[in-house]
Scaffold this motif. Structure first.
Motif, PDB file in Angstrom:
ATOM      1  N   LEU A 187      13.384 -15.334 -30.158  1.00 58.49           N
ATOM      2  CA  LEU A 187      14.519 -15.958 -29.471  1.00 58.49           C
ATOM      3  C   LEU A 187      14.834 -15.280 -28.141  1.00 58.49           C
ATOM      4  N   HIS A 188      14.071 -14.225 -27.819  1.00 57.40           N
ATOM      5  CA  HIS A 188      14.238 -13.479 -26.558  1.00 57.40           C
ATOM      6  C   HIS A 188      15.658 -12.938 -26.386  1.00 57.40           C
ATOM      7  N   LEU A 189      16.182 -12.350 -27.451  1.00 57.34           N
ATOM      8  CA  LEU A 189      17.499 -11.732 -27.361  1.00 57.34           C
ATOM      9  C   LEU A 189      17.416 -10.441 -26.546  1.00 57.34           C
ATOM     10  N   PRO A 190      18.520  -9.999 -25.939  1.00 60.42           N
ATOM     11  CA  PRO A 190      18.508  -8.768 -25.148  1.00 60.42           C
ATOM     12  C   PRO A 190      18.022  -7.572 -25.962  1.00 60.42           C
ATOM     13  N   HIS A 191      17.330  -6.651 -25.281  1.00 59.74           N
ATOM     14  CA  HIS A 191      16.717  -5.511 -25.965  1.00 59.74           C
ATOM     15  C   HIS A 191      17.764  -4.649 -26.667  1.00 59.74           C
ATOM     16  N   PHE A 192      18.935  -4.467 -26.072  1.00 62.37           N
ATOM     17  CA  PHE A 192      19.968  -3.648 -26.699  1.00 62.37           C
ATOM     18  C   PHE A 192      20.355  -4.191 -28.072  1.00 62.37           C
ATOM     19  N   ILE A 193      20.396  -5.515 -28.192  1.00 60.30           N
ATOM     20  CA  ILE A 193      20.741  -6.124 -29.474  1.00 60.30           C
ATOM     21  C   ILE A 193      19.643  -5.852 -30.497  1.00 60.30           C
ATOM     22  N   LYS A 206      27.813 -14.841 -29.744  1.00 56.84           N
ATOM     23  CA  LYS A 206      27.969 -13.607 -30.510  1.00 56.84           C
ATOM     24  C   LYS A 206      28.054 -13.899 -32.004  1.00 56.84           C
ATOM     25  N   LEU A 207      28.741 -14.957 -32.373  1.00 54.52           N
ATOM     26  CA  LEU A 207      28.856 -15.311 -33.789  1.00 54.52           C
ATOM     27  C   LEU A 207      27.504 -15.710 -34.371  1.00 54.52           C
ATOM     28  N   GLN A 208      26.706 -16.455 -33.612  1.00 47.21           N
ATOM     29  CA  GLN A 208      25.387 -16.864 -34.089  1.00 47.21           C
ATOM     30  C   GLN A 208      24.499 -15.646 -34.346  1.00 47.21           C
ATOM     31  N   VAL A 209      24.553 -14.680 -33.414  1.00 49.42           N
ATOM     32  CA  VAL A 209      23.758 -13.460 -33.589  1.00 49.42           C
ATOM     33  C   VAL A 209      24.242 -12.682 -34.808  1.00 49.42           C
ATOM     34  N   LEU A 210      25.544 -12.533 -34.946  1.00 47.31           N
ATOM     35  CA  LEU A 210      26.102 -11.782 -36.066  1.00 47.31           C
ATOM     36  C   LEU A 210      25.768 -12.438 -37.405  1.00 47.31           C
ATOM     37  N   ILE A 211      25.843 -13.755 -37.458  1.00 44.72           N
ATOM     38  CA  ILE A 211      25.533 -14.465 -38.703  1.00 44.72           C
ATOM     39  C   ILE A 211      24.068 -14.292 -39.063  1.00 44.72           C
ATOM     40  N   MET A 212      23.181 -14.408 -38.075  1.00 40.86           N
ATOM     41  CA  MET A 212      21.755 -14.237 -38.332  1.00 40.86           C
ATOM     42  C   MET A 212      21.456 -12.826 -38.824  1.00 40.86           C
ATOM     43  N   VAL A 213      22.016 -11.832 -38.146  1.00 40.85           N
ATOM     44  CA  VAL A 213      21.773 -10.446 -38.533  1.00 40.85           C
ATOM     45  C   VAL A 213      22.381 -10.167 -39.907  1.00 40.85           C
ATOM     46  N   TYR A 214      23.565 -10.695 -40.161  1.00 47.63           N
ATOM     47  CA  TYR A 214      24.178 -10.519 -41.484  1.00 47.63           C
ATOM     48  C   TYR A 214      23.283 -11.089 -42.579  1.00 47.63           C
ATOM     49  N   PRO A 217      23.463  -2.438 -38.833  1.00 45.40           N
ATOM     50  CA  PRO A 217      23.262  -3.383 -37.717  1.00 45.40           C
ATOM     51  C   PRO A 217      24.525  -4.172 -37.354  1.00 45.40           C
ATOM     52  N   ILE A 218      25.284  -4.607 -38.375  1.00 44.06           N
ATOM     53  CA  ILE A 218      26.485  -5.398 -38.098  1.00 44.06           C
ATOM     54  C   ILE A 218      27.528  -4.562 -37.364  1.00 44.06           C
ATOM     55  N   ILE A 219      27.758  -3.341 -37.833  1.00 40.68           N
ATOM     56  CA  ILE A 219      28.728  -2.462 -37.176  1.00 40.68           C
ATOM     57  C   ILE A 219      28.297  -2.186 -35.739  1.00 40.68           C
ATOM     58  N   GLY A 220      27.001  -1.921 -35.557  1.00 38.74           N
ATOM     59  CA  GLY A 220      26.487  -1.649 -34.215  1.00 38.74           C
ATOM     60  C   GLY A 220      26.650  -2.825 -33.279  1.00 38.74           C
ATOM     61  N   LEU A 221      26.377  -4.025 -33.769  1.00 42.68           N
ATOM     62  CA  LEU A 221      26.492  -5.214 -32.919  1.00 42.68           C
ATOM     63  C   LEU A 221      27.945  -5.530 -32.582  1.00 42.68           C
ATOM     64  N   ILE A 222      28.833  -5.373 -33.552  1.00 36.84           N
ATOM     65  CA  ILE A 222      30.250  -5.612 -33.275  1.00 36.84           C
ATOM     66  C   ILE A 222      30.747  -4.656 -32.193  1.00 36.84           C
ATOM     67  N   ALA A 223      30.335  -3.385 -32.308  1.00 39.44           N
ATOM     68  CA  ALA A 223      30.730  -2.402 -31.287  1.00 39.44           C
ATOM     69  C   ALA A 223      30.146  -2.767 -29.928  1.00 39.44           C
ATOM     70  N   TYR A 276      29.157  -4.341 -21.754  1.00 39.17           N
ATOM     71  CA  TYR A 276      29.191  -5.510 -20.873  1.00 39.17           C
ATOM     72  C   TYR A 276      28.915  -6.802 -21.631  1.00 39.17           C
ATOM     73  N   MET A 277      28.387  -6.694 -22.853  1.00 36.53           N
ATOM     74  CA  MET A 277      28.072  -7.886 -23.640  1.00 36.53           C
ATOM     75  C   MET A 277      29.319  -8.582 -24.164  1.00 36.53           C
ATOM     76  N   ASN A 278      30.481  -8.003 -23.916  1.00 36.66           N
ATOM     77  CA  ASN A 278      31.711  -8.692 -24.333  1.00 36.66           C
ATOM     78  C   ASN A 278      31.966  -9.952 -23.511  1.00 36.66           C
ATOM     79  N   ILE A 279      31.204 -10.126 -22.407  1.00 37.26           N
ATOM     80  CA  ILE A 279      31.352 -11.343 -21.599  1.00 37.26           C
ATOM     81  C   ILE A 279      30.562 -12.511 -22.189  1.00 37.26           C
ATOM     82  N   PHE A 280      29.683 -12.244 -23.180  1.00 36.36           N
ATOM     83  CA  PHE A 280      28.914 -13.323 -23.790  1.00 36.36           C
ATOM     84  C   PHE A 280      29.857 -14.294 -24.495  1.00 36.36           C
ATOM     85  N   PRO A 281      29.500 -15.585 -24.539  1.00 33.39           N
ATOM     86  CA  PRO A 281      30.344 -16.566 -25.240  1.00 33.39           C
ATOM     87  C   PRO A 281      30.527 -16.196 -26.713  1.00 33.39           C
ATOM     88  N   LEU A 282      31.690 -16.485 -27.232  1.00 28.32           N
ATOM     89  CA  LEU A 282      31.993 -16.170 -28.626  1.00 28.32           C
ATOM     90  C   LEU A 282      31.010 -16.852 -29.573  1.00 28.32           C
TER      91      LEU A 282
END
Length: 206
Positions: free
Chosen positions: A105-111, A45-53, A24-30, A36-42
């Protein structure tokens, strides 16, 4: 003898580096880097990555470690097919919890789909483990390949070089698992394709 010890040490380090829980972490980082999700605020993205980690790597790793210590088993003893079911259940519960929180938290489906893909890989590997020991390490790297293939279909980019990298890492990792005598060739190959198919199907169709 010294060369054998060095080979075993390298195999153990490779197995620890590419833990089965990193998909999951590798997939989310990619996803956060190349889509297009690279436009999300840093900060987002960090909050999502920390939660998933926390739910897909840290928590299942700690729970499995405590379970192994409670049973008094070594890592090799825990690797026996009959003793792997409880670790599978612990990790599956952690992944379900992560998906539930992400949905709330209604995160995007791709995530969310990336964690769903990893969960499906875990469930299928657990079911197969009832009859046959399969490599979750190569299932995880296979899942990375399957997710890459699926997102390439969605986002219309050429994944050939990335897939080549995945196959190289999978080959090295599978060899390490065989060097450690944790799996046979058929088990590491089977694990890779189980991960690839499960990840691709879940992202494309779920």
């Amino acid at each position: 003898m010294r060369r054998d010890k060095q080979m075993i040490l390298a195999a153990r380090m490779m197995s620890m580096l590419f833990t089965p829980f990193y998909l999951p972490i590798i997939g989310l980082i990619a996803l956060f880097t190349f889509s297009y999700m690279n436009i999300f605020p840093l900060s987002y993205k960090l909050q999502v990555l920390i939660m998933v980690y926390f739910f897909t790597i840290l928590l299942p790793t700690l729970l499995i470690h405590f379970y192994r210590r409670y049973q008094g088993w070594s890592l090799i003893e825990l690797g026996q097919r009959e003793r792997r079911m409880v670790p599978y259940v612990l990790s599956i519960v952690c992944y379900f919890t992560c998906i539930y929180i992400m949905e709330r938290l209604h995160l995007p489906h791709f995530i969310i789909s990336i964690v769903i893909a990893a969960l499906l890989v875990q469930i299928v590997c657990a079911l197969i483990n009832v009859w046959w020991k399969i490599s979750t390490h190569t299932a995880a790297i296979g899942g990375v390949g399957g997710a890459l293939f699926a997102f390439a279909e969605y986002m219309d980019f050429n994944p050939v070089w990335w897939l080549c990298l995945v196959f190289v890492v999978a080959g090295i990792l599978g060899t390490c698992r065989m060097v450690l005598r944790q799996h046979t060739l058929s088990q590491v190959i089977g694990g890779f394709w189980v991960g690839f198919v499960c990840a691709a199907v879940s992202i494309l169709f779920i």
